[in-house]
Design a protein around this motif. Sequence first.
Motif, PDB file in Angstrom:
ATOM      1  N   ALA A 318      -6.646  -3.693  -8.989  1.00 46.33           N
ATOM      2  CA  ALA A 318      -5.514  -3.915  -8.380  1.00 46.33           C
ATOM      3  C   ALA A 318      -5.434  -5.174  -7.688  1.00 46.33           C
ATOM      4  CB  ALA A 318      -4.681  -2.784  -7.720  1.00 46.33           C
ATOM      5  N   GLU A 319      -6.520  -5.239  -6.685  1.00 52.95           N
ATOM      6  CA  GLU A 319      -6.720  -6.263  -5.871  1.00 52.95           C
ATOM      7  C   GLU A 319      -7.214  -7.586  -6.663  1.00 52.95           C
ATOM      8  OE1 GLU A 319      -9.968  -4.882  -3.141  1.00 52.95           O
ATOM      9  OE2 GLU A 319      -8.227  -4.438  -1.816  1.00 52.95           O
ATOM     10  N   THR A 320      -8.061  -7.590  -7.915  1.00 56.61           N
ATOM     11  CA  THR A 320      -8.301  -8.623  -8.674  1.00 56.61           C
ATOM     12  C   THR A 320      -7.193  -9.278  -9.327  1.00 56.61           C
ATOM     13  OG1 THR A 320     -10.271  -7.482  -9.505  1.00 56.61           O
ATOM     14  CG2 THR A 320      -9.514  -9.236 -10.857  1.00 56.61           C
ATOM     15  N   ILE A 321      -6.078  -8.418  -9.649  1.00 56.53           N
ATOM     16  CA  ILE A 321      -4.692  -9.234 -10.117  1.00 56.53           C
ATOM     17  C   ILE A 321      -3.758  -9.231  -8.886  1.00 56.53           C
ATOM     18  CG2 ILE A 321      -5.213  -8.324 -12.429  1.00 56.53           C
ATOM     19  CD1 ILE A 321      -2.988  -6.324 -11.910  1.00 56.53           C
ATOM     20  N   SER A 322      -3.935  -9.007  -7.680  1.00 58.19           N
ATOM     21  CA  SER A 322      -3.094  -9.129  -6.679  1.00 58.19           C
ATOM     22  C   SER A 322      -2.556 -10.626  -6.780  1.00 58.19           C
ATOM     23  CB  SER A 322      -3.758  -8.749  -5.443  1.00 58.19           C
ATOM     24  OG  SER A 322      -4.673  -9.678  -4.846  1.00 58.19           O
ATOM     25  N   PRO A 323      -1.174 -10.777  -6.235  1.00 56.71           N
ATOM     26  CA  PRO A 323      -0.235  -9.933  -5.694  1.00 56.71           C
ATOM     27  C   PRO A 323       0.437  -9.205  -6.923  1.00 56.71           C
ATOM     28  CG  PRO A 323       0.777 -12.060  -5.912  1.00 56.71           C
ATOM     29  CD  PRO A 323      -0.626 -12.042  -6.213  1.00 56.71           C
ATOM     30  N   CYS A 324       0.718  -7.903  -6.588  1.00 53.15           N
ATOM     31  CA  CYS A 324       1.082  -6.802  -7.508  1.00 53.15           C
ATOM     32  C   CYS A 324       1.571  -5.748  -6.900  1.00 53.15           C
ATOM     33  CB  CYS A 324       0.055  -6.408  -8.635  1.00 53.15           C
ATOM     34  SG  CYS A 324      -1.331  -5.340  -7.638  1.00 53.15           S
ATOM     35  N   VAL A 325       2.462  -4.815  -7.415  1.00 53.21           N
ATOM     36  CA  VAL A 325       2.932  -3.642  -7.159  1.00 53.21           C
ATOM     37  C   VAL A 325       2.103  -2.563  -7.785  1.00 53.21           C
ATOM     38  CG1 VAL A 325       4.898  -2.122  -6.847  1.00 53.21           C
ATOM     39  CG2 VAL A 325       5.250  -4.568  -6.726  1.00 53.21           C
ATOM     40  N   LEU A 326       1.552  -1.645  -6.973  1.00 49.46           N
ATOM     41  CA  LEU A 326       0.857  -0.572  -7.355  1.00 49.46           C
ATOM     42  C   LEU A 326       1.749   0.690  -7.352  1.00 49.46           C
ATOM     43  CD1 LEU A 326      -1.942   0.855  -8.600  1.00 49.46           C
ATOM     44  CD2 LEU A 326      -2.483   1.028  -6.056  1.00 49.46           C
ATOM     45  N   TRP A 327       2.184   1.331  -8.389  1.00 51.64           N
ATOM     46  CA  TRP A 327       2.972   2.592  -8.387  1.00 51.64           C
ATOM     47  C   TRP A 327       2.222   3.703  -8.510  1.00 51.64           C
ATOM     48  CZ3 TRP A 327       6.757   3.643 -13.099  1.00 51.64           C
ATOM     49  CH2 TRP A 327       7.484   4.720 -12.865  1.00 51.64           C
ATOM     50  N   ILE A 328       2.239   4.598  -7.746  1.00 45.83           N
ATOM     51  CA  ILE A 328       1.662   5.975  -7.669  1.00 45.83           C
ATOM     52  C   ILE A 328       2.957   7.134  -7.779  1.00 45.83           C
ATOM     53  CG2 ILE A 328       0.020   7.532  -6.534  1.00 45.83           C
ATOM     54  CD1 ILE A 328      -1.267   5.251  -4.939  1.00 45.83           C
ATOM     55  N   PHE A 366       1.134  -4.117  -3.029  1.00 47.66           N
ATOM     56  CA  PHE A 366       2.218  -3.492  -2.615  1.00 47.66           C
ATOM     57  C   PHE A 366       2.215  -2.028  -3.100  1.00 47.66           C
ATOM     58  CE2 PHE A 366       6.617  -1.937  -1.939  1.00 47.66           C
ATOM     59  CZ  PHE A 366       6.845  -2.109  -0.510  1.00 47.66           C
ATOM     60  N   VAL A 367       1.936  -0.988  -2.225  1.00 44.22           N
ATOM     61  CA  VAL A 367       1.747   0.404  -3.006  1.00 44.22           C
ATOM     62  C   VAL A 367       3.199   0.961  -2.961  1.00 44.22           C
ATOM     63  CG1 VAL A 367       0.856   2.802  -2.540  1.00 44.22           C
ATOM     64  CG2 VAL A 367      -0.565   0.602  -2.202  1.00 44.22           C
ATOM     65  N   ALA A 368       3.581   1.394  -3.961  1.00 39.94           N
ATOM     66  CA  ALA A 368       5.166   2.185  -4.085  1.00 39.94           C
ATOM     67  C   ALA A 368       4.724   3.521  -4.659  1.00 39.94           C
ATOM     68  CB  ALA A 368       6.139   1.184  -5.000  1.00 39.94           C
ATOM     69  N   ALA A 369       5.090   4.340  -3.652  1.00 42.26           N
ATOM     70  CA  ALA A 369       4.628   5.778  -3.950  1.00 42.26           C
ATOM     71  C   ALA A 369       5.855   6.671  -4.062  1.00 42.26           C
ATOM     72  CB  ALA A 369       3.502   6.233  -3.037  1.00 42.26           C
ATOM     73  N   THR A 370       5.564   7.664  -4.664  1.00 40.55           N
ATOM     74  CA  THR A 370       6.942   8.506  -5.043  1.00 40.55           C
ATOM     75  C   THR A 370       6.238  10.079  -4.660  1.00 40.55           C
ATOM     76  OG1 THR A 370       6.847   9.092  -7.546  1.00 40.55           O
ATOM     77  CG2 THR A 370       8.285   7.151  -6.295  1.00 40.55           C
ATOM     78  N   ALA A 371       7.223  10.737  -4.220  1.00 42.59           N
ATOM     79  CA  ALA A 371       6.831  12.271  -3.917  1.00 42.59           C
ATOM     80  C   ALA A 371       8.105  13.003  -4.049  1.00 42.59           C
ATOM     81  CB  ALA A 371       6.310  12.476  -2.524  1.00 42.59           C
ATOM     82  N   ASN A 372       7.967  14.202  -4.831  1.00 37.12           N
ATOM     83  CA  ASN A 372       9.099  15.038  -4.937  1.00 37.12           C
ATOM     84  C   ASN A 372       8.761  16.261  -3.827  1.00 37.12           C
ATOM     85  OD1 ASN A 372      10.506  13.908  -7.034  1.00 37.12           O
ATOM     86  ND2 ASN A 372       9.118  15.071  -8.505  1.00 37.12           N
TER      87      ASN A 372
END
Length: 498
Positions: A318-328, A366-372
Amino acid sequence: MAKTLDTIKRMVVAKTPLIGIESEEEERVDGIVKLLSETTFSKPIKVYTWTCTKGIESDGKIVEPAGSLSDVISWVINLKDVALILLKDTQWSISEPANIRKFKEAYTTMREGYKTIFITAPRLNIPDDLKNYISTIELGLPPRDELEMLFVNTLKAQKNIPQANISPLLKTKFINAILGLTYNEADRALKRAFLGKNTLDDSVVNLALEEKYQLIKKSGVLEYVVSTVDINEVGGMENIKSWLTKRANIFSKEAQDFGLSAPKGVLMTGISGCGKSLFVKAISSFWGLPLIRLDMSKVYEGTFGSPEECLRKAINSAETISPCVLWIDEIEAGVSVQGFKAEGGAASRILGTFLIWMQEKNSFVFVAATANAIQLLPAELLRKGRFDEIFYVSLPNIMEREQIFKIHLEKRKNDTTNFDLDLLAHSTKGFSGAEIEQVVSSGMYEAFSLNRPLEPHDLMVAINRTVPLSITMEEQIKEIEAWAFNRAVRASERKEES
C-alpha cells in the motif's frame, strides 16, 4: 529531486572520490549526473560514462574501448580533467580482489581533487573492504515536484489536448495517479493515458492508474477495486461529505505551506446496508486515488505466510503505491476482542503492528475502515490519533430516502417526475439504502416482465413485500445506536420524521 541533487552536489564539492547511487532508473541517474556537471561549478565539466559493452564514452563518442573494470579505474586515475565518471556495470565484478584494490587506489589518488566516480546499480552490493571508501545514497522514487514537471512536459507534447482546460484539481489527480511509480513507469502511464485523447477527465486519470494496478496484483494480499461512484451518487451523509469536502485540496502546495498534515483515515460504523462501503468508493473517486481492499480473512488463512508477515506485506504494498485509499471492510473480523481469544497471540501481534503503523505512517495511505459490530473492537483502535474521525451511519431519514429513490430511479433511466418521491420516502420508514435500491430493482423486474415502463404501483408492491432489517434485527440496531450516541459523529444530520 532538488533535495537529492543538493545532497550529491555537496558531496562532490567536498571532494568525495567515490559515490554509490542505488537506483533502478539508469536514465534518471544519467540526468542527475549531467545536471551536476552543469551546475556544480562555475562552468560545466566533462561527464564520462562506462558500460561493459561500449567502454567509456562522452558526448556520444567512444573515448576508450570496452575493457575490464580494473582498466577503467586505471584510466580514471590517470585522467587529468576535473570530471564526473559514471560506472554502470560494476555489480558483477566489484568484489574481485584486483578491483577492490583499484578502488582503494582511486580513493587515495582522487580525494584531493575535483574528480568523482559514481557507481550505480539497482542494488549496491559493496564489499565490506570498500564500505568505508564509498559514500552511498538511495535515489528512491521521484518526488511530487519531479512528476509534476513530467506531467507538464508530457502534456505539452500532446497537440490535440487544449491545456488551458486542465483544472488544478484534475492536474493534482493525475500527479497522485503516478506518485509512487518510477520515472519510467510514470512516463509510460501518462503517454498511454493521453494516447488518442482530445480532452482530459477522470476517466483518463483511471487509465494513468493502470501501472499501479499491476503492483497491487503482484502483492497477492490486496485487491484493486474499480471505483466509479461519484460523491453525488450517495444519498444523505451530509456530515461526512462536509468533512471530505474540507479536505479536497489536501495535496496542494497551499495546504502544505499552511502546515496541514495528511488525514490518516476514518472508521465508519452503523447498520448494515446504509452505505458505508459505497461511501468508501466515493472517497476514492473524490480524491482520484486508487482504491485497494485488504481482506482480513486472507491475513489469517496462511496462504501468504504468517498473519504478521502477511499484514506487513500488505502495508508495504500500500505504501509503495501511495497515495491511495486502503479499504478494510468489516475490520472487526481481523482485530476484535473476541479474536484475541480465538486466534491467540497472532491477533494481538496483528493489532500491535496495525496500531503502530497507523500512528507513525508518513506515506499517504488513507485508511477507510467499516465495522458493523464496533463494540467488538479494542479501545486502543478507537482512540484519537489512529483514525481522524469515527462516523456513525444510521438508517436514512425521510429526506435522505427521497434522495436515494431519486438516485436509483435516474440511474435506471426513469423519469422521476412520474413518481411521488415524497410518498415513497414516507412509505419506507426504517428502510436502509440497500433495501430501497432493492425495491427499485424489484419494481424494474416486474415492469420488464410485463413489457412496460416502471410504474409507481410496482414500487409500492415491492415496498409492501419487504420486511426491513430495522424490524428483523431491532434489538441489535438499538444496541449499535446506544453505543454510537456519545462515541461517534453522526454521518447525517438528525431530522425528525414528518
